[in-house]
Enzyme design. Structure first.
Site, PDB file in Angstrom:
ATOM      1  N   GLU A  79     134.460 -90.330  66.637  1.00  0.00           N
ATOM      2  CA  GLU A  79     134.806 -91.644  66.092  1.00  0.00           C
ATOM      3  C   GLU A  79     134.755 -92.728  67.166  1.00  0.00           C
ATOM      4  O   GLU A  79     134.837 -93.911  66.858  1.00  0.00           O
ATOM      5  CB  GLU A  79     136.198 -91.589  65.435  1.00  0.00           C
ATOM      6  CG  GLU A  79     137.376 -91.323  66.367  1.00  0.00           C
ATOM      7  CD  GLU A  79     137.560 -89.853  66.749  1.00  0.00           C
ATOM      8  OE1 GLU A  79     136.594 -89.070  66.681  1.00  0.00           O
ATOM      9  OE2 GLU A  79     138.687 -89.504  67.152  1.00  0.00           O
TER      10      GLU A  79
ATOM     11  N   CYS B  13     130.502 -82.377  80.356  1.00  0.00           N
ATOM     12  CA  CYS B  13     131.112 -81.050  80.367  1.00  0.00           C
ATOM     13  C   CYS B  13     130.540 -80.192  81.484  1.00  0.00           C
ATOM     14  O   CYS B  13     131.074 -79.145  81.815  1.00  0.00           O
ATOM     15  CB  CYS B  13     130.895 -80.364  79.035  1.00  0.00           C
ATOM     16  SG  CYS B  13     129.163 -80.231  78.648  1.00  0.00           S
TER      17      CYS B  13
ATOM     18  N   SER C  92     136.939 -80.622  73.223  1.00  0.00           N
ATOM     19  CA  SER C  92     137.923 -80.111  74.178  1.00  0.00           C
ATOM     20  C   SER C  92     138.402 -78.712  73.770  1.00  0.00           C
ATOM     21  O   SER C  92     138.305 -78.326  72.597  1.00  0.00           O
ATOM     22  CB  SER C  92     139.105 -81.075  74.248  1.00  0.00           C
ATOM     23  OG  SER C  92     139.708 -81.167  72.977  1.00  0.00           O
TER      24      SER C  92
ATOM     25  N   GLU D 161     141.316 -80.632  83.198  1.00  0.00           N
ATOM     26  CA  GLU D 161     139.884 -80.929  83.202  1.00  0.00           C
ATOM     27  C   GLU D 161     139.589 -82.294  83.848  1.00  0.00           C
ATOM     28  O   GLU D 161     138.541 -82.493  84.448  1.00  0.00           O
ATOM     29  CB  GLU D 161     139.348 -80.889  81.760  1.00  0.00           C
ATOM     30  CG  GLU D 161     137.843 -81.077  81.705  1.00  0.00           C
ATOM     31  CD  GLU D 161     137.257 -81.009  80.305  1.00  0.00           C
ATOM     32  OE1 GLU D 161     137.999 -81.191  79.327  1.00  0.00           O
ATOM     33  OE2 GLU D 161     136.045 -80.779  80.203  1.00  0.00           O
TER      34      GLU D 161
ATOM     35  N   PHE E 101     132.678 -87.256  72.153  1.00  0.00           N
ATOM     36  CA  PHE E 101     132.267 -88.622  72.481  1.00  0.00           C
ATOM     37  C   PHE E 101     131.250 -88.689  73.601  1.00  0.00           C
ATOM     38  O   PHE E 101     130.523 -89.672  73.735  1.00  0.00           O
ATOM     39  CB  PHE E 101     133.497 -89.471  72.849  1.00  0.00           C
ATOM     40  CG  PHE E 101     133.987 -89.277  74.264  1.00  0.00           C
ATOM     41  CD1 PHE E 101     133.366 -89.924  75.330  1.00  0.00           C
ATOM     42  CD2 PHE E 101     135.052 -88.425  74.546  1.00  0.00           C
ATOM     43  CE1 PHE E 101     133.803 -89.735  76.641  1.00  0.00           C
ATOM     44  CE2 PHE E 101     135.491 -88.230  75.847  1.00  0.00           C
ATOM     45  CZ  PHE E 101     134.858 -88.888  76.900  1.00  0.00           C
TER      46      PHE E 101
HETATM   47  P1  NAD Z   1     137.788 -83.842  71.369  1.00  0.00           P
HETATM   48  O1  NAD Z   1     138.107 -82.402  71.298  1.00  0.00           O
HETATM   49  O2  NAD Z   1     138.900 -84.810  71.461  1.00  0.00           O
HETATM   50  O3  NAD Z   1     136.946 -84.287  70.062  1.00  0.00           O
HETATM   51  C1  NAD Z   1     135.825 -83.556  69.632  1.00  0.00           C
HETATM   52  C2  NAD Z   1     135.697 -83.715  68.123  1.00  0.00           C
HETATM   53  O4  NAD Z   1     136.859 -83.181  67.498  1.00  0.00           O
HETATM   54  C3  NAD Z   1     135.573 -85.172  67.676  1.00  0.00           C
HETATM   55  O5  NAD Z   1     134.615 -85.255  66.654  1.00  0.00           O
HETATM   56  C4  NAD Z   1     136.984 -85.496  67.175  1.00  0.00           C
HETATM   57  O6  NAD Z   1     136.981 -86.435  66.140  1.00  0.00           O
HETATM   58  C5  NAD Z   1     137.489 -84.153  66.676  1.00  0.00           C
HETATM   59  N1  NAD Z   1     138.957 -84.014  66.832  1.00  0.00           N
HETATM   60  C6  NAD Z   1     139.733 -84.587  67.778  1.00  0.00           C
HETATM   61  N2  NAD Z   1     141.020 -84.223  67.607  1.00  0.00           N
HETATM   62  C7  NAD Z   1     141.048 -83.408  66.534  1.00  0.00           C
HETATM   63  C8  NAD Z   1     142.104 -82.708  65.849  1.00  0.00           C
HETATM   64  N3  NAD Z   1     143.360 -82.771  66.261  1.00  0.00           N
HETATM   65  N4  NAD Z   1     141.775 -81.955  64.792  1.00  0.00           N
HETATM   66  C9  NAD Z   1     140.508 -81.871  64.379  1.00  0.00           C
HETATM   67  N5  NAD Z   1     139.475 -82.528  64.966  1.00  0.00           N
HETATM   68  C10 NAD Z   1     139.740 -83.272  66.030  1.00  0.00           C
HETATM   69  O7  NAD Z   1     136.759 -84.034  72.561  1.00  0.00           O
HETATM   70  P2  NAD Z   1     136.190 -85.393  73.156  1.00  0.00           P
HETATM   71  O8  NAD Z   1     137.282 -86.052  73.919  1.00  0.00           O
HETATM   72  O9  NAD Z   1     135.461 -86.167  72.128  1.00  0.00           O
HETATM   73  O10 NAD Z   1     135.082 -84.832  74.161  1.00  0.00           O
HETATM   74  C11 NAD Z   1     135.360 -84.450  75.485  1.00  0.00           C
HETATM   75  C12 NAD Z   1     135.602 -82.964  75.576  1.00  0.00           C
HETATM   76  O11 NAD Z   1     134.461 -82.275  75.095  1.00  0.00           O
HETATM   77  C13 NAD Z   1     135.785 -82.483  76.995  1.00  0.00           C
HETATM   78  O12 NAD Z   1     136.810 -81.528  77.007  1.00  0.00           O
HETATM   79  C14 NAD Z   1     134.452 -81.848  77.336  1.00  0.00           C
HETATM   80  O13 NAD Z   1     134.493 -80.848  78.321  1.00  0.00           O
HETATM   81  C15 NAD Z   1     134.074 -81.276  76.039  1.00  0.00           C
HETATM   82  N6  NAD Z   1     132.648 -81.036  75.965  1.00  0.00           N
HETATM   83  C16 NAD Z   1     132.234 -79.755  76.074  1.00  0.00           C
HETATM   84  C17 NAD Z   1     130.891 -79.490  76.049  1.00  0.00           C
HETATM   85  C18 NAD Z   1     130.395 -78.085  76.171  1.00  0.00           C
HETATM   86  O14 NAD Z   1     129.226 -77.910  76.015  1.00  0.00           O
HETATM   87  N7  NAD Z   1     131.221 -77.099  76.412  1.00  0.00           N
HETATM   88  C19 NAD Z   1     129.956 -80.529  75.910  1.00  0.00           C
HETATM   89  C20 NAD Z   1     130.430 -81.828  75.798  1.00  0.00           C
HETATM   90  C21 NAD Z   1     131.794 -82.067  75.825  1.00  0.00           C
END
Ligand code: NAD
Length: 503
Positions: A184, A289, A234, A388, A157
């Protein structure tokens, strides 16, 4: 009456085979304006069958798309660059509306994404292979790079435009067709991107957007026609995506969460370090991130630094991202805001000192706001250090020596970004040699590499071998083929059962 019911909701559908498609699964999710707390839209969640339709469209488009000459594809990437450039504010406004970040920050996000499109405009050079003439007598050997086929990107997101650009721009430039499964929570930027790519001349089926949740992600991970998956999100989901995708035989790069430290040595310029800590800790409400989450104050830097940070906090203007005066917007959802605020309870309960409490300074109203918050005297066993957080809560850990600071960073399970503030070049050089983190800043608090390097952390911040965008992004979206060729005189031909010789 409930405001959410009276507002006309924006309906956000998929983009498959070059056109907008309403979801048919009957499952949907809410999209909010985080600054007001009102639901502003509704996004369709795909079923497995809908994902299959998108994969079929991408698969059908691949054979023609991969035939495009490099010069034609480069030409198209320039047109995409131009259109996205012309629409950068439209994209940014969608980010502010659904993510909440302030408009200037949203413009910055779009800019860092556009730089990756700019990089892949040079795709003819990036896809050059290697050639060895006369590897054996009369034999030449060369390598060529070819696209993988249908590839998918699953994005978080917090960067709804930039992180998808990190994926689709190199994937398309390399000749792959693409399925994007955006977050989403803020899906609209992906739909505008699809419209812009179509307008630029991207053939139907080459770029598809399928919204959804775990159902859509799981279908991507198991679908036999998807060759590779890029994921950013994440750590627990990154690990799941990596393990499930690779088990199904796919190439996977899965970037996870972070806990970025900023070490401030006693010789550092304290005002400069405090400016950097405030900017990198609270920019985008800490939902980056690469945000600084922990300031590690070494020796007598502690008191001076905490004082300097505290002094700056009342000046940070928190408000609606569309207000040009705002420097920090709301958090993405109410649930996330409440989770972030919970560290202002658990921190002091576990022994930290609450220097600034953002619950007291958050703007009034139903928006998902939390003001800037500062915890001092944080120690590694506290939840505020271990988790985090991903919000505007900055922790200060005090240590006695540089070695203690280095150990703290190296023992942390994450390894995305780290920053060192010092005036001592020798220590800085030793630090870059010693630290177990993928992206290092020397007096730079958010060391996101430029588009012609590659982005990625170490340890639990990345699962897979290749970092994203830059040269490693090109590697990820291609595979090499080595060709051995000779054109002998047929008259010299004979049967030879011996092992092929190279001399
Ligand atoms: P998230 O892991 O909740 O979601 C990421 C994606 O995975 C979304 O498209 C979501 O729909 C999908 N998803 C969520 N739960 C799922 C499940 N149980 N099974 C399958 N797919 C699932 O992450 P977020 O909250 O959208 O984003 C924030 C996180 O992203 C933070 O931890 C941040 O550090 C990380 N992030 C990392 C980087 C990097 O470059 N390392 C960059 C941006 C964000």
């Amino acid at each position: 009456m409930n405001a959410a019911v009276t507002t006309e909701l924006k309906l956000i559908g998929h983009w498959i085979g070059g056109e907008s498609v309403r979801g048919a699964s009957g499952r949907k999710g809410p999209v909010y304006n985080p600054a007001t707390g009102e639901q502003s839209g509704e996004v369709d969640f795909a079923s497995s069958e809908e994902m299959d339709r998108a994969v079929a469209a991408a698969k059908a488009a691949f054979p023609e798309w991969r035939k495009w000459s490099l010069s034609k594809r480069a030409d198209l990437m320039f047109r995409i660059y131009q259109l996205v450039d012309e629409h950068r504010e439209d994209l940014a406004r969608l980010l502010t509306a659904e993510h909440g970040k302030v408009l200037s920050d949203a413009m910055g996000e779009v800019q860092r994404g556009i730089e990756v499109i700019e990089f892949v405009c040079g795709i003819p050079t990036l896809l050059k292979g290697e050639y060895s003439e006369q590897a054996s007598t009369g034999v030449d050997v060369y390598s060529i790079r070819q696209p993988l086929g249908v590839v998918a990107g699953i994005t978080p997101f917090n960067f709804p435009a930039m992180v998808p650009m990190w994926m689709w721009a190199p994937a398309l430039a390399c000749g792959n067709t693409f399925i994007l499964k955006p977050s989403e929570k803020d899906p609209s930027a992906s739909v505008l991107t699809a419209e812009l790519l179509k307008e630029a001349g991207v053939p139907d089926g080459v770029f598809n957007v399928v919204h959804g949740d775990k159902v859509a992600v799981d279908r991507i991970l198991e679908h036999p026609d998807i060759a590779a998956v890029s994921f950013v999100g994440s750590t627990p989901i990154a690990r799941y995506v990596y393990e499930t995708g690779t088990k199904a035989g796919k190439r996977v790069q899965a970037l996870g969460g972070a806990k970025n430290h900023m070490i401030v040595l006693p010789d550092a310029d304290i005002d400069m370090a405090a400016d950097a800590a405030v900017s990198a800790g609270y920019g985008s409400a800490g939902e980056r991130c690469m945000a600084i989450s922990v300031v590690v104050a070494v020796g007598d830097a502690g008191d001076k630094l905490v004082g300097a940070i505290k002094q700056r906090l009342p000046n940070v203007k928190v408000g609606d991202g569309l207000d040009p005066a705002s420097e920090m917007g709301p958090l993405v959802t109410r649930a996330h805001r409440d989770k972030v605020a919970s560290y202002l309870e658990s921190g002091p309960a576990q022994g930290a000192t609450l220097v600034a409490d953002g619950r007291e300074t958050a703007p009034e109203g139903d928006g998902f706001f939390l003001g800037v918050s500062l915890l001092d005297d944080v120690t590694p066993e506290m939840d505020a250090y271990r988790d985090e957080i991903f919000g505007p809560v900055l922790s200060v850990v005090r240590v006695g020596t540089y070695d203690e600071a280095l150990r703290l960073v190296n023992e942390n399970p994450y390894g995305n970004g780290v920053a060192l503030f010092t005036r001592d070049g020798g220590v800085a050089r030793q630090f870059q040699f010693d630290v177990n983190v993928g992206m290092v800043g020397i007096n730079v608090p958010i060391p996101v590499p430029v588009a012609y390097y590659s982005f990625g952390g170490w340890k639990n911040s990345l699962f897979g071998d290749r970092h994203i965008y830059g040269p490693e992004g090109i590697d990820f979206y291609t595979r090499t083929k080595a060709v051995t060729s000779r054109w002998p005189d047929p008259a010299t031909s004979k049967v030879d059962l011996g092992f092929p010789q190279t001399r």
